[in-house]
Design an enzyme around this catalytic site. Structure first.
Site, PDB file in Angstrom:
ATOM      1  N   GLU A  27       0.854  -1.195   0.000  1.00 15.73           N
ATOM      2  CA  GLU A  27       0.000   0.000   0.000  1.00 15.73           C
ATOM      3  C   GLU A  27       0.888   1.243   0.000  1.00 15.73           C
ATOM      4  OE1 GLU A  27      -2.544   1.581  -0.521  1.00 15.73           O
ATOM      5  OE2 GLU A  27      -4.134   1.336   0.953  1.00 15.73           O
TER       6      GLU A  27
ATOM      7  N   ASP B 140      -4.368   5.652   5.411  1.00 13.36           N
ATOM      8  CA  ASP B 140      -4.943   6.913   5.891  1.00 13.36           C
ATOM      9  C   ASP B 140      -6.101   6.578   6.833  1.00 13.36           C
ATOM     10  OD1 ASP B 140      -6.336   9.378   6.091  1.00 13.36           O
ATOM     11  OD2 ASP B 140      -5.662  10.022   4.134  1.00 13.36           O
TER      12      ASP B 140
ATOM     13  N   ASP C 182      -0.974  10.784  -5.691  1.00 14.97           N
ATOM     14  CA  ASP C 182      -1.527  11.815  -6.562  1.00 14.97           C
ATOM     15  C   ASP C 182      -2.481  12.745  -5.839  1.00 14.97           C
ATOM     16  OD1 ASP C 182      -3.647   9.792  -6.245  1.00 14.97           O
ATOM     17  OD2 ASP C 182      -4.730  11.027  -7.697  1.00 14.97           O
TER      18      ASP C 182
END
Ligand code: IMP
Ligand code: MG
Length: 184
Positions: free
Chosen positions: A110, A114, A170
C-alpha cells in the site's frame, strides 16, 4: 531533483508546500524494507507481492528490486478516493488479481494507510482466499485509523496528517511523477 525550477517543470508550475521525504531518504528506507521482507520469509516458499494501484506503482517497482528472494508481483485496484483530499469512505474493486492466493505467502503493498477504509474492505476479501500468510507493507502510515483489519508489519515512514503527493501519490491524478514526497 529539488531545484525549484525542476519541481515546477514537473508540476506544471504548481508549487508544493514542503518536501517531506527526499528521494534519497525514500531510497534508503525502501532498501531497508526490502531487507526486512527478505529476512522475514524463511520457509523457502515464494512470496506474492500485491500492489494496490495506482498509488503503489513506483513503490512496488523499487521495493521488489530490493527483495533478494523469489517473488511474484500482481496488482489490485480498489478505488476509495474521488478527486478530493478527503476519503469518501467508499471502496470499489476495479481489478482483481489473477494470481491464486490460496496457500501462498501474500504481501499487500500500500502506498499510504490513511483512514484504513480501503484495507478494512479489502483484507476480509483476501482472507477468504486462504493465503498461507497475509501481511501488509505500507510506505506511509498516518496512524489515523482507530482500528485496521491488518496492521502493517512493515512501514516506511510514520507520516504527518497532511495530504501528501509524489512518488506515486496523486492529487486528482497529478504529481505522481515527483521523485520525492511532498505536502500539498
Ligand atoms: P484510506 O482508505 O483512507 O486508508 O486511503 C486509501 C488510499 O487513499 C491510499 O491508498 C491512497 O491512494 C489514498 N490516500 C490517502 N491519503 C492520501 C494522501 O495523503 N495523499 C494521496 N493519496 C492519499
Ligand atoms: Mg490514490
Amino acid at each position: 531533483m529539488t531545484e525549484p525550477s525542476e519541481v515546477l517543470a514537473r508540476t506544471g508550475g504548481r508549487s508544493v508546500k514542503r518536501i517531506v521525504y527526499s528521494a534519497a531518504q525514500i531510497a534508503e528506507r525502501v532498501q531497508g524494507m526490502g531487507r526486512e521482507i527478505t529476512d522475514h520469509y524463511q520457509d523457502g516458499d515464494d512470496v506474492l507481492m500485491i500492489g494496490l494501484l495506482k498509488g503503489s506503482f513506483i513503490f512496488v517497482g523499487d521495493l521488489v528490486r530490493q527483495i533478494t528472494r523469489p517473488v511474484q508481483v500482481d496488482f489490485l485496484v480498489a478505488g476509495s478516493y474521488g478527486s478530493g483530499t478527503t476519503s469518501s469512505g467508499e471502496v470499489r474493486l476495479l481489478y482483481d488479481p489473477e494470481a491464486k492466493l490460496t496457500g501462498r505467502h501474500v504481501v499487500v503493498v500500500e502506498d499510504i494507510v490513511d483512514s484504513g477504509t480501503t484495507l478494512n474492505r479489502l483484507v476480509p476479501l483476501l482472507r477468504q482466499r486462504q493465503p498461507k500468510s497475509l501481511e501488509l507493507c505500507a510506505l506511509l502510515h498516518k496512524h489515523l485509523a482507530p482500528s485496521i483489519a491488518l496492521e502493517p508489519r512493515w512501514v516506511g515512514f510514520d507520516a504527518p496528517d497532511e495530504f501528501l503527493i509524489g512518488y506515486g501519490l496523486d492529487h486528482s491524478e497529478n504529481f505522481r511523477n515527483l521523485p520525492f514526497i511532498a505536502s500539498l
